[in-house]
Scaffold this active site. Structure first.
Site, mmCIF file in Angstrom:
data_model
loop_
_atom_site.group_PDB
_atom_site.id
_atom_site.type_symbol
_atom_site.label_atom_id
_atom_site.label_comp_id
_atom_site.label_asym_id
_atom_site.label_seq_id
_atom_site.Cartn_x
_atom_site.Cartn_y
_atom_site.Cartn_z
ATOM 1 N N GLU A 52 126.163 -38.966 -90.651
ATOM 2 C CA GLU A 52 125.375 -40.191 -90.830
ATOM 3 C C GLU A 52 124.000 -39.932 -91.438
ATOM 4 O OE1 GLU A 52 128.297 -41.043 -87.451
ATOM 5 O OE2 GLU A 52 126.898 -39.397 -87.941
ATOM 6 N N PHE A 114 130.072 -47.045 -73.481
ATOM 7 C CA PHE A 114 130.425 -45.944 -74.364
ATOM 8 C C PHE A 114 129.776 -46.133 -75.736
ATOM 9 C CE2 PHE A 114 133.442 -44.168 -77.554
ATOM 10 C CZ PHE A 114 133.284 -42.828 -77.233
ATOM 11 N N GLN A 115 129.099 -45.086 -76.196
ATOM 12 C CA GLN A 115 128.387 -45.070 -77.484
ATOM 13 C C GLN A 115 127.355 -46.196 -77.587
ATOM 14 O OE1 GLN A 115 131.269 -44.656 -80.738
ATOM 15 N NE2 GLN A 115 131.123 -42.437 -80.533
ATOM 16 N N LYS A 164 129.527 -55.700 -81.681
ATOM 17 C CA LYS A 164 130.905 -55.815 -82.136
ATOM 18 C C LYS A 164 131.448 -57.231 -81.951
ATOM 19 C CE LYS A 164 135.244 -53.228 -82.102
ATOM 20 N NZ LYS A 164 135.953 -52.044 -81.572
ATOM 21 N N MET A 481 108.994 -20.780 -97.095
ATOM 22 C CA MET A 481 107.654 -21.290 -96.823
ATOM 23 C C MET A 481 107.171 -20.849 -95.441
ATOM 24 S SD MET A 481 105.274 -22.840 -98.454
ATOM 25 C CE MET A 481 105.879 -23.972 -99.710
#
Length: 583
Positions: A52, A114-115, A164, A481
């Protein structure tokens, strides 16, 4: 005529109405209704990334190279939290993207489902604005408003969190033209302030234009107006990392990039100027160095669309709030109406001093023996690709600064890099977004091996969509760096600044079905670069370079612009000769 449809269908319809052509995303349970609608249409192309974070960076690359807003679609919970780095990156660099996230059903919010994650709460500090939509009838209007907020004023990322059950439910779709918004940033600058700036330009002895990413964000007209103003006045112009390309690198008035790893002449001009005109930059700490020693002799003007940026870091004498294109248009008109006057004798003397500083040749290096210097690798990449329809992305580190120093940009929107946040792993997915926006262009991501490994899984994305992105890795087997700072500032104590377990990049490329090239000999470098350019598919180019090369010039932390380190003993002597303060 009103239309009734599901929330999921509204999402797709809103994207179509907003002119979206591509969405970068990764499916999950909380966005499956939207993905089902994507499956049933053919007007929007979906690019399946492998992470993502990469979806958001790809949307950034698409937005920065096309001038259109980028769109990413991710699921709830970890999908949304994985997008946070990209959102923050876009906020820091003012990139217009819209991130759509799934959320658990409204009746489950707050139950640790969940999630589930508090996406709006988590992303509030790293978005320009965000919304949680609990009513399907409000969804389409919110989506249209999101595009407006992302693209107007100072651009930036926005997020719309969609439960949802809202996606499944039916509601009334609102057309974009019917949406009322209270967000209408000021675009016209105050004419009195613009007139004051025009008057200051007429008498300035040592002026400089200090330009930033705001010029590019304001569209092609702003870059052209900048070029017109520079040509008309004869004033020197420099730029931040984000503003490269707004003024052409081949232009006579170009001083190069300024700041921590900027060019000697740009930094010295900034330090000694008597009129500093900031156009679309935000006085970032990589540019200003020590605040109390920043451009100490100058009258300062600042043109910016974002009121919060003016007087935030550096106090200015002439603040001008407005869109860069609008303000520059008015500035040119007013200055010309007053006679288009400049202090020509003083300006000629100023250019004489600048040319003395240019004579230092601060990017000089020695390519000797059979080890490729990273500067040489980029010098040859520039020579062999500059005639192409070329777009450059970078990761973050030494290679990023060398790319900014040695690659020239003639036009805006050709340079994609992570400026404010400094996000390792940005460049590869950004190059995918750029290639989607410009299918026939040569897209090159200049990388370090450490940064590139952070999102190397996107080779799968490049192969699946046949995107011929070129990954040009300057492989010094070090966190370059970090190692440089440890050498210069931490007594050469190299704590965890390299990996002892790097992959074979050629075999890694081949494992994904891509082409791998390795080069360690400067005598064969040109042929290897040409092989990369001409290959029709994705390429991973493993360029083995000097392991302990430092990136100079460099302004050490806490130092002023006239206290640069150039690294070369011969050049240090030239500094003392050319760096005398102006009387």
């Amino acid at each position: 005529m009103t239309k009734t449809m599901t929330g999921a269908r509204m999402v797709v319809q809103a994207l179509i109405d907003q002119g979206v052509e591509v969405v970068f995303g990764y499916p999950g349970g909380a966005v499956l209704p939207i993905y089902d609608e994507i499956f049933q249409q053919d007007r929007i192309k979906h690019v399946l990334v492998r992470h993502e974070q990469a979806a958001v960076h790809a949307a950034e690359g698409y937005a920065r190279s096309t001038g259109k807003p980028g769109v990413a679609l991710v699921t709830s919970g970890p999908g949304a939290t994985n997008a946070v780095t990209g959102l923050t990156d876009a906020l820091m660099d003012s990139i217009p993207i819209i991130v759509l996230t799934g959320q658990v059903p409204t009746f489950m919010i707050g139950s640790d489902a969940f999630q589930e994650a508090d996406t709006v709460g988590i992303t509030r500090p790293c978005t320009k604005h965000n919304w949680l939509v609990k009513d399907t009838d409000r969804l389409s209007a919110t989506l249209h408003e999101a595009f407006h907020v992302a693209t107007q004023g100072r651009p930036g990322p926005v997020l719309v969190d969609i439960p949802k059950d809202v996606q499944f439910a039916t509601g009334t779709y609102t057309q974009a033209r019917a949406v009322e918004t209270h967000y209408n940033p000021q675009v016209k600058g105050d004419l009195a302030a613009i007139t004051e700036l025009a008057a200051a330009m007429e008498t300035a002895k040592r002026p400089v234009f200090y330009t930033g990413g705001g010029v590019i964000n304001a569209g092609p007209a702003a870059s052209q107006l900048l070029r017109d103003l520079v040509a008309a006045t004869g004033f020197p112009v420099t730029s931040t990392l984000m503003g490269l390309g707004a003024y052409p690198a081949s232009g006579d008035a170009w001083l190069g990039m300024l700041g921590m790893h900027g060019l000697y002449e740009a930094n010295m001009a900034m330090h000694d100027c008597d009129l500093m005109i900031n156009i679309g930059a935000r006085f970032d700490d990589r540019i200003t160095g020590r605040i109390d020693a920043f451009s100490p002799k100058s009258k300062k003007a600042h043109i910016d669309i974002d009121a919060s940026s003016i007087n935030k870091v550096i106090h200015v004498d002439i603040p001008i709030l407005g869109d860069v294109a609008h303000v520059l248009e008015d500035l040119i008109k007013i200055w010309k109406s007053r006679g288009a006057k400049t202090n020509r004798d003083a300006l000629a003397k100023w250019w004489g001093q600048i040319n003395d500083w240019r004579g230092v040749d601060c990017l000089k290096f020695r390519q000797q023996g059979k080890i490729i210097k990273p500067q040489y690798a980029l010098q040859r990449l520039e020579a062999l690709t500059k005639q192409h329809d070329r777009y450059i992305c970078t990761e973050v580190g030494q290679h990023q600064m060398w790319a900014a120093q040695y690659l020239g940009f003639e036009d805006p929107n050709r340079w994609m890099t992570s400026g404010g946040l400094g996000t390792m792993g940005y460049g590869f997915p950004a190059s995918i977004g750029v290639q989607m926006g410009h299918p026939d262009a040569l897209v090159i991501n200049v990388a370090g091996e450490a940064s590139w490994l952070m999102n190397m899984q996107e080779l799968g994305t490049a192969m699946q969509y046949r995107l011929p992105v070129k990954q040009f890795i300057l492989n010094n087997e070090r966190l370059g760096m970090v190692r440089q700072w440890q050498e210069l500032l931490h007594g050469e104590r190299y704590s965890n600044s390299w990996s002892e377990s790097l992959p074979d990049f050629v075999k890694l490329a081949e494992a994904f079905g891509a082409k791998g090239i390795q080069c360690s000999d400067p005598d064969t470098l040109d042929d290897a670069i040409m092989e990369m350019i001409t290959h029709e598919g994705p390429v991973v180019f493993d360029c083995l370079v000097e392991k302990h090369e430092n990136c100079f010039p460099m302004i050490p932390s806490g130092k002023a612009h006239n206290e640069m380190l150039l690294g070369d003993a011969d050049t240090r002597g030239a500094i003392q000769g050319a760096g005398e303060a102006l009387v």
